[in-house]
Every structure is written in structure tokens, then in C-alpha cells.
Write a protein that holds these residues in place. Structure first.
Motif, PDB file in Angstrom:
ATOM      1  N   SER A  54       9.983  51.570  24.614  1.00 58.08           N
ATOM      2  CA  SER A  54      10.349  51.366  26.125  1.00 58.08           C
ATOM      3  C   SER A  54      11.623  50.952  26.330  1.00 58.08           C
ATOM      4  O   SER A  54      12.178  50.040  25.495  1.00 58.08           O
TER       5      SER A  54
ATOM      6  N   VAL B 259       2.289  56.617  28.816  1.00 59.83           N
ATOM      7  CA  VAL B 259       1.821  55.410  28.819  1.00 59.83           C
ATOM      8  C   VAL B 259       0.635  55.355  29.711  1.00 59.83           C
ATOM      9  O   VAL B 259      -0.381  54.676  29.237  1.00 59.83           O
TER      10      VAL B 259
ATOM     11  N   ALA C 272       5.862  56.473  22.806  1.00 60.36           N
ATOM     12  CA  ALA C 272       5.842  57.695  24.002  1.00 60.36           C
ATOM     13  C   ALA C 272       7.000  57.917  24.680  1.00 60.36           C
ATOM     14  O   ALA C 272       8.087  57.127  24.394  1.00 60.36           O
TER      15      ALA C 272
ATOM     16  N   TRP D  96       4.176  49.924  24.891  1.00 57.56           N
ATOM     17  CA  TRP D  96       4.832  50.862  24.772  1.00 57.56           C
ATOM     18  C   TRP D  96       6.318  50.308  23.839  1.00 57.56           C
ATOM     19  O   TRP D  96       7.025  49.797  24.261  1.00 57.56           O
TER      20      TRP D  96
ATOM     21  N   GLU E 211       6.921  56.915  30.926  1.00 51.81           N
ATOM     22  CA  GLU E 211       5.983  56.048  31.376  1.00 51.81           C
ATOM     23  C   GLU E 211       4.637  56.933  31.704  1.00 51.81           C
ATOM     24  O   GLU E 211       3.313  56.483  31.609  1.00 51.81           O
TER      25      GLU E 211
END
Length: 395
Positions: free
Chosen positions: A98, A77, A71, A95, A74
Motif C-alpha cells: 500500500s 483489499v 494487492a 496490504w 483498495e
């Protein structure tokens, strides 16, 4: 469907008995099981993943669902987590790219571990295995773009592993790749590249244990497979389009062939990749990397390689066998009233054939590929990394 068996145990779909969710649920409660789905955020806007969620929501007794999500933010997600609200089991939306995950994996460089590879399915699968193996004994992987996903998919993939009396450690799917819209045959990388390539290699270098093993799989490029935790923890994970062949090579290295099964999932459809305008695009790029994975496996397990004098022979063999396969698929399609473009199929064979020489020469210059280390090795360096990875992938 026939009833033939070969080197790899084959579980056919005879169409006589109905797959039972109730029976699967009982078995799931006896052995903690995870389903792993590597996923791009864009899949959440497509109907395939919605159908997959609806089917999985009926799996009473599943230990966990791990979504290995790539992704951009945030917010994406958060949307993914909301999508899986109210599932009757634990859902980890992890994630994979991230900032915290990247920081954690980079910290392992001090131990000599290179875990920050090019993001892709291999990286997502590797992270997902690490998380799923914390509490689950069986792990099944499905792609997020399967348009024909039905309860029979997890039922048939998981049952050989859940009942330990079968002695199975690894299950690989096979199926008929047909377009939902037109019923036309798909799966060109398998039908028109890998199949003819393996047959050509057999004619060129003869039978060998690894080559025979690859040819025993009815759909070696199937992205759907399942394994027990012991095996999952000891697999090195390839990082390119050679993932499926590379994993078959790892399975061959780690378990007896008698502990491997392939399962018929029937008709199957998902996103189709274009062939691409050049070797760095589409199916051409995919097949180039698959070829490297095949050659590497033959080196590793048969100690054989190609020399320059064999390249021309391979090119001729591949073209002949590939065009023979086109005629076979043409007849198969005609009798089953499936649309078939013979000219386009032969063009595909020609394009794939042109990849062989440059791809093999490039491979021979640098045959060692980038692979993520097995989780068994990673844990020997940092036993807390799986749980730390789980926490780093949360928001």
C-alpha cells in the motif's frame, strides 16, 4: 514411513493416532499463536485458499491470522477482508504494498535501514512477522496455494512449539509432493536440483557442519515452517527464491540444532512451476537463486568457497548424481504405480546442470545478498514500527 532419527529431530506420521483439533485448541489458549499467510490477490479466486479458510475457521483459540496481501487497489483489499469475515479470531489483512506502507518503510532510510526491497514472498513474510510478533508468541507460516491443506497441517506444525517442555524453537515441514490429478512425483527443484547439488558439494569439499545440517532436512525447500517469537525477531529475511535455504541458514546461526524439528505432513500438493525456457524463467531462475543461497551459507558457516578449478568437477558430479537420482525415482514410481517420465526428468537434470557454471561465476563476483534486517534490529531504531506498520497496512 520409517522411524529413523538423525541430526534434526524428525516427527513422523505413523498413521496410528488421529490428530486432535480439541487438543490443539486447548494448547492455543495457553500460548498466543498466529498463522501467517503471504498471499497474492489472485489466490482468492482459487479453491485452495477457500479450503484453507474453512480449515482454519475450526481453530478455536487461535490468537490471530495475518494475511500479508499483495494487492493492486483498495477494492482488492476490501474483497480480501470480506472473504475472511466471521472467522472466530482476529484477522489482519495487511496490504503489504500500500502507499502508506511504502511511505512508512521509506521513512526508515534516515536510520540506515533499506526496507523497500523488490516485492515478493520474502518482503511479505518479513512484514507479517513484524505484525504477528506484536501479540503472538508462536508464528506458523503456510502458503496460500496449498491444495491439500487439512487440520493436521497446523496441528502437527504447532504442537511441538506450543508445549515448551519439548524445547523446540523452529519447526520445518516435509512431505510427499504428489500431483492430485495424476499422482506423479512433483518437487523437481528439491528432488533433481537441491538433493543432487548438496550430495555433489559433499563429495567435492567433504563433510562440514552447515552442509550436514542442510542435508538433514528431508525437504529443505518446504515453504511451511513455524517458530517462536524470540527466534522470529532475530532472523534476517532473504528477498529472492533463496528464501527457504536462506532462512535455514539464519536458523542455524541463531539456535542450537537440538531445538529444531521437522514434521511429516503426509501427501502435499500446490501450484507447480514450469521449468522455464531460459535461466531467467521458472524453475531455472528459482534454482539459480537457491544455488547462490547454498553457496553463501557454506561461505558464512564453513568459511569455504569454490574456485574455478572445482567448477568442472561439480558439473560432472552433479550430472552423475542427478541421473542416478532419476533412476531411483523411476523405480520408486514404478513400484508405487505412479506415472513417471524418465526422459523429461533427465532433461530437467541437464537444464539444471547448465546453470551451475554461469550462476557460480556470477555469485562469486557479488556474494553478498540483499536481506531484510531482523526485527530486533529494526525495533532498536524505531520501537513503534511494528504497530505503525500494522496501521499503515489497513484500509
Amino acid at each position: 514411513m520409517d522411524f529413523q532419527q538423525g541430526l534434526i529431530t524428525t516427527i513422523h506420521e505413523y498413521g496410528i493416532s488421529k490428530d486432535s483439533l480439541e487438543e490443539l485448541s486447548l494448547e492455543l489458549k495457553k500460548r498466543p499463536t498466529a498463522i501467517l499467510i503471504p498471499c497474492l490477490f489472485e489466490e482468492f479466486g482459487r479453491p485452495a485458499l477457500k479450503n484453507i479458510k474453512n480449515v482454519l475457521s475450526k481453530l478455536d483459540g487461535l490468537n490471530e491470522l495475518v494475511i500479508a496481501l499483495s494487492a493492486k487497489s483498495e477494492n482488492e483489499v476490501t474483497q480480501a477482508k470480506a472473504f475472511f469475515n466471521e472467522m472466530p479470531f482476529t484477522v489482519h489483512v495487511h496490504w503489504t504494498n500500500s502507499p502508506k506502507v511504502k511511505e512508512l518503510l521509506k521513512s526508515q532510510e534516515g536510520s540506515g535501514l533499506d526496507l523497500l526491497v523488490t516485492p515478493g514472498k520474502g518482503w511479505a513474510v518479513w512484514q507479517g512477522i513484524g505484525i504477528a510478533s506484536i501479540t503472538s508468541e508462536v508464528i506458523a507460516l503456510f502458503d496460500a496455494d496449498i491444495r491439500t491443506f487439512s487440520p493436521s497441517y497446523p496441528i502437527r506444525m504447532l504442537q511441538p512449539l506450543l508445549n515448551q517442555s519439548h524445547g523446540i524453537s523452529y519447526v520445518k515441514a516435509f512431505y510427499s509432493r504428489l500431483s492430485l490429478e495424476t499422482n506423479a512425483l512433483k518437487g523437481r527443484a528439491t528432488r533433481l536440483f537441491v538433493g543432487p547439488l548438496l550430495s555433489s558439494m559433499e563429495e567435492l569439499i567433504g563433510h562440514g557442519p552447515f552442509l550436514d545440517y542442510l542435508q538433514a532436512f528431508r525437504y529443505p525447500l518446504a515453504g511451511e515452517f513455524a517458530f517462536n517469537r524470540d527466534l522470529a525477531m532475530n532472523l534476517r529475511i532473504p528477498c529472492d527464491w533463496g528464501l527457504e535455504i536462506g532462512l535455514l541458514s539464519e536458523v542455524y546461526r541463531n539456535v542450537r540444532i537440538s531445538r529444531i524439528a521437522q514434521v511429516d505432513l503426509g501427501v502435499f500438493d500446490h501450484k507447480h512451476k514450469e521449468i522455464g525456457e531460459n535461466p531467467s524463467e521458472g524453475l531455472q531462475k528459482m534454482c539459480t537463486e537457491i544455488l547462490s543461497s547454498v553457496l553463501r551459507g557454506i561461505m558464512e558457516h564453513q568459511a569455504e568457497t569454490l574456485n574455478n578449478s572445482q567448477l568442472s568437477t561439480l558439473e560432472v558430479l552433479y550430472r552423475r548424481i542427478g541421473e542416478d537420482r532419476v533412476m531411483q525415482f523411476s523405480l520408486d514410481s514404478a513400484i508405487n504405480k505412479l506415472p513417471y517420465n524418465l526422459h523429461d526428468e533427465k532433461l530437467s537434470v541437464q537444464r539444471f546442470g547448465k546453470l551451475l557454471r554461469p550462476a557460480i561465476i556470477k555469485f562469486l563476483e557479488s556474494p553478498v545478498s540483499q536481506q531484510l534486517p531482523s526485527w530486533a534490529r529494526v525495533i532498536s531504531c524505531d520501537r513503534n514500527l511494528p504497530i505503525n506498520l500494522l496501521n499503515a497496512g489497513k484500509i
